[in-house]
Motif scaffolding. Structure first.
Motif, PDB file in Angstrom:
ATOM      1  N   ALA A  41       1.105  -1.429   0.296  1.00 25.35           N
ATOM      2  CA  ALA A  41      -0.277   0.016  -0.237  1.00 25.35           C
ATOM      3  C   ALA A  41       0.921   1.469  -0.426  1.00 25.35           C
ATOM      4  O   ALA A  41       0.430   2.454  -0.947  1.00 25.35           O
ATOM      5  N   GLY A  42       1.465   1.167   0.901  1.00 22.23           N
ATOM      6  CA  GLY A  42       2.758   2.701   0.820  1.00 22.23           C
ATOM      7  C   GLY A  42       3.272   2.288  -0.377  1.00 22.23           C
ATOM      8  O   GLY A  42       4.071   3.910  -0.731  1.00 22.23           O
ATOM      9  N   ALA A  43       4.165   1.392  -0.611  1.00 19.49           N
ATOM     10  CA  ALA A  43       4.884   1.365  -2.623  1.00 19.49           C
ATOM     11  C   ALA A  43       3.847   1.752  -3.707  1.00 19.49           C
ATOM     12  O   ALA A  43       3.679   2.911  -4.117  1.00 19.49           O
ATOM     13  N   ALA A  44       2.941   2.032  -3.547  1.00 17.76           N
ATOM     14  CA  ALA A  44       1.313   2.346  -4.693  1.00 17.76           C
ATOM     15  C   ALA A  44       0.913   3.809  -3.949  1.00 17.76           C
ATOM     16  O   ALA A  44       0.835   4.679  -4.904  1.00 17.76           O
ATOM     17  N   LEU A  45       0.957   3.488  -2.790  1.00 17.81           N
ATOM     18  CA  LEU A  45       1.269   5.453  -2.541  1.00 17.81           C
ATOM     19  C   LEU A  45       2.275   6.010  -2.678  1.00 17.81           C
ATOM     20  O   LEU A  45       1.986   7.311  -3.850  1.00 17.81           O
ATOM     21  N   VAL A  46       3.446   5.877  -2.941  1.00 18.68           N
ATOM     22  CA  VAL A  46       4.136   6.148  -3.319  1.00 18.68           C
ATOM     23  C   VAL A  46       5.304   6.531  -5.235  1.00 18.68           C
ATOM     24  O   VAL A  46       5.112   7.254  -5.264  1.00 18.68           O
ATOM     25  N   ALA A  47       4.514   5.444  -5.073  1.00 18.97           N
ATOM     26  CA  ALA A  47       4.370   5.339  -6.665  1.00 18.97           C
ATOM     27  C   ALA A  47       3.474   6.247  -7.814  1.00 18.97           C
ATOM     28  O   ALA A  47       3.526   6.656  -8.813  1.00 18.97           O
ATOM     29  N   SER A  48       2.453   6.148  -6.984  1.00 23.24           N
ATOM     30  CA  SER A  48       1.401   7.602  -7.405  1.00 23.24           C
ATOM     31  C   SER A  48       1.457   9.106  -7.221  1.00 23.24           C
ATOM     32  O   SER A  48       1.208   9.592  -7.894  1.00 23.24           O
ATOM     33  N   VAL A  49       2.039   9.184  -6.120  1.00 19.46           N
ATOM     34  CA  VAL A  49       1.875  10.371  -5.635  1.00 19.46           C
ATOM     35  C   VAL A  49       3.418  10.655  -5.162  1.00 19.46           C
ATOM     36  O   VAL A  49       3.793  10.539  -4.336  1.00 19.46           O
ATOM     37  N   ASP A  50       3.842  11.442  -6.762  1.00 18.02           N
ATOM     38  CA  ASP A  50       5.685  12.113  -6.515  1.00 18.02           C
ATOM     39  C   ASP A  50       6.042  12.698  -5.585  1.00 18.02           C
ATOM     40  O   ASP A  50       5.762  14.088  -5.483  1.00 18.02           O
ATOM     41  N   PRO A  51       6.726  12.747  -4.348  1.00 19.82           N
ATOM     42  CA  PRO A  51       7.566  12.539  -3.262  1.00 19.82           C
ATOM     43  C   PRO A  51       8.568  13.789  -3.835  1.00 19.82           C
ATOM     44  O   PRO A  51       9.029  14.671  -3.272  1.00 19.82           O
ATOM     45  N   HIS A  52       9.251  13.771  -4.960  1.00 27.53           N
ATOM     46  CA  HIS A  52       9.949  14.938  -5.361  1.00 27.53           C
ATOM     47  C   HIS A  52       9.379  16.267  -5.980  1.00 27.53           C
ATOM     48  O   HIS A  52      10.053  17.001  -5.477  1.00 27.53           O
ATOM     49  N   GLU A  53       7.657  16.607  -5.931  1.00 29.36           N
ATOM     50  CA  GLU A  53       7.324  17.346  -5.656  1.00 29.36           C
ATOM     51  C   GLU A  53       6.946  17.961  -4.234  1.00 29.36           C
ATOM     52  O   GLU A  53       6.126  17.229  -3.823  1.00 29.36           O
ATOM     53  N   PRO A  54       7.497  19.470  -4.452  1.00 28.07           N
ATOM     54  CA  PRO A  54       7.111  19.866  -3.058  1.00 28.07           C
ATOM     55  C   PRO A  54       5.519  19.953  -2.623  1.00 28.07           C
ATOM     56  O   PRO A  54       4.765  20.161  -3.044  1.00 28.07           O
ATOM     57  N   GLY A  55       5.490  19.945  -1.198  1.00 29.09           N
ATOM     58  CA  GLY A  55       3.851  19.748  -0.581  1.00 29.09           C
ATOM     59  C   GLY A  55       3.153  18.229  -0.949  1.00 29.09           C
ATOM     60  O   GLY A  55       2.169  18.331  -0.370  1.00 29.09           O
ATOM     61  N   HIS A  56       3.465  17.452  -1.603  1.00 28.06           N
ATOM     62  CA  HIS A  56       2.784  16.606  -0.952  1.00 28.06           C
ATOM     63  C   HIS A  56       2.814  15.340   0.131  1.00 28.06           C
ATOM     64  O   HIS A  56       2.468  14.789   0.838  1.00 28.06           O
ATOM     65  N   TYR A  57       4.650  15.532   0.919  1.00 26.91           N
ATOM     66  CA  TYR A  57       4.156  15.213   1.798  1.00 26.91           C
ATOM     67  C   TYR A  57       4.495  15.902   2.823  1.00 26.91           C
ATOM     68  O   TYR A  57       5.455  16.748   2.523  1.00 26.91           O
ATOM     69  N   PRO A  58       4.187  15.658   4.028  1.00 25.32           N
ATOM     70  CA  PRO A  58       5.332  16.764   5.284  1.00 25.32           C
ATOM     71  C   PRO A  58       6.631  16.434   5.220  1.00 25.32           C
ATOM     72  O   PRO A  58       7.453  15.151   4.662  1.00 25.32           O
TER      73      PRO A  58
END
Length: 155
Positions: A41-58
């Motif tokens: 589930a974590g891999a699916a989230l990280v694969a779909s919501v790019d953490p390289h772009e600011p603002g997606h993750y804390p």
């Protein structure tokens, strides 16, 4: 002619050849399967919501409070890069975790196999000396990735 009762298949509720019930083994597999489901589930989230772009993750709490990179800093970007097939970029985000992923995979497989067999999980990697050595490496990595001469370790 006498009527004899029809014999059905053996009941699965009794103990197996090793004395454990099949339901007990199934319950033992719940831990490894839950970890696998959480990782997927974590891999699916990280694969779909790019953490390289600011603002997606804390922001990392350690980085936010101290300004220092923790041993896990860059982990989401590393996972995203790995999931998209870019091993070089993943290694640049968090080299220690990239190197440890096969070890974690091996330990998970040992755990799942031991649970399926109904035996305790044992590994040389879980002995106190090895765990203390890992802790020392983790602390040294944490310090080194924040020093000017080791900027290659920073995410």
């Amino acid at each position: 002619m006498t009527d004899s009762p029809v014999q059905g298949p053996p009941q699965a509720s009794g103990p197996g050849p090793d004395g454990r019930r099949a339901a007990g083994r199934g319950r033992a597999l719940l831990g490894p399967l839950a970890v696998l489901a959480g990782a997927a589930a974590g891999a699916a989230l990280v694969a779909s919501v790019d953490p390289h772009e600011p603002g997606h993750y804390p922001t990392c709490p350690s980085l936010l409070l101290t300004g220092w990179y923790c041993p896990g800093c860059g982990g989401l970007r590393m996972a995203s890069s790995l999931l998209h097939g870019d091993l070089v970029q993943a290694f640049g985000m968090n080299p220690l975790v990239v190197l440890l992923l096969p070890v974690f995979g091996y330990l998970w497989a040992r755990w799942a196999l031991a649970a399926a067999r109904g035996v305790p999980m044992r590994s040389v990697l879980l002995r106190p000396r090895v765990l203390y050595a890992f802790l020392v490496v983790l602390v040294l990595y944490w310090i080194a990735r924040n020093l000017p001469f080791a900027q290659v370790l920073a995410p």
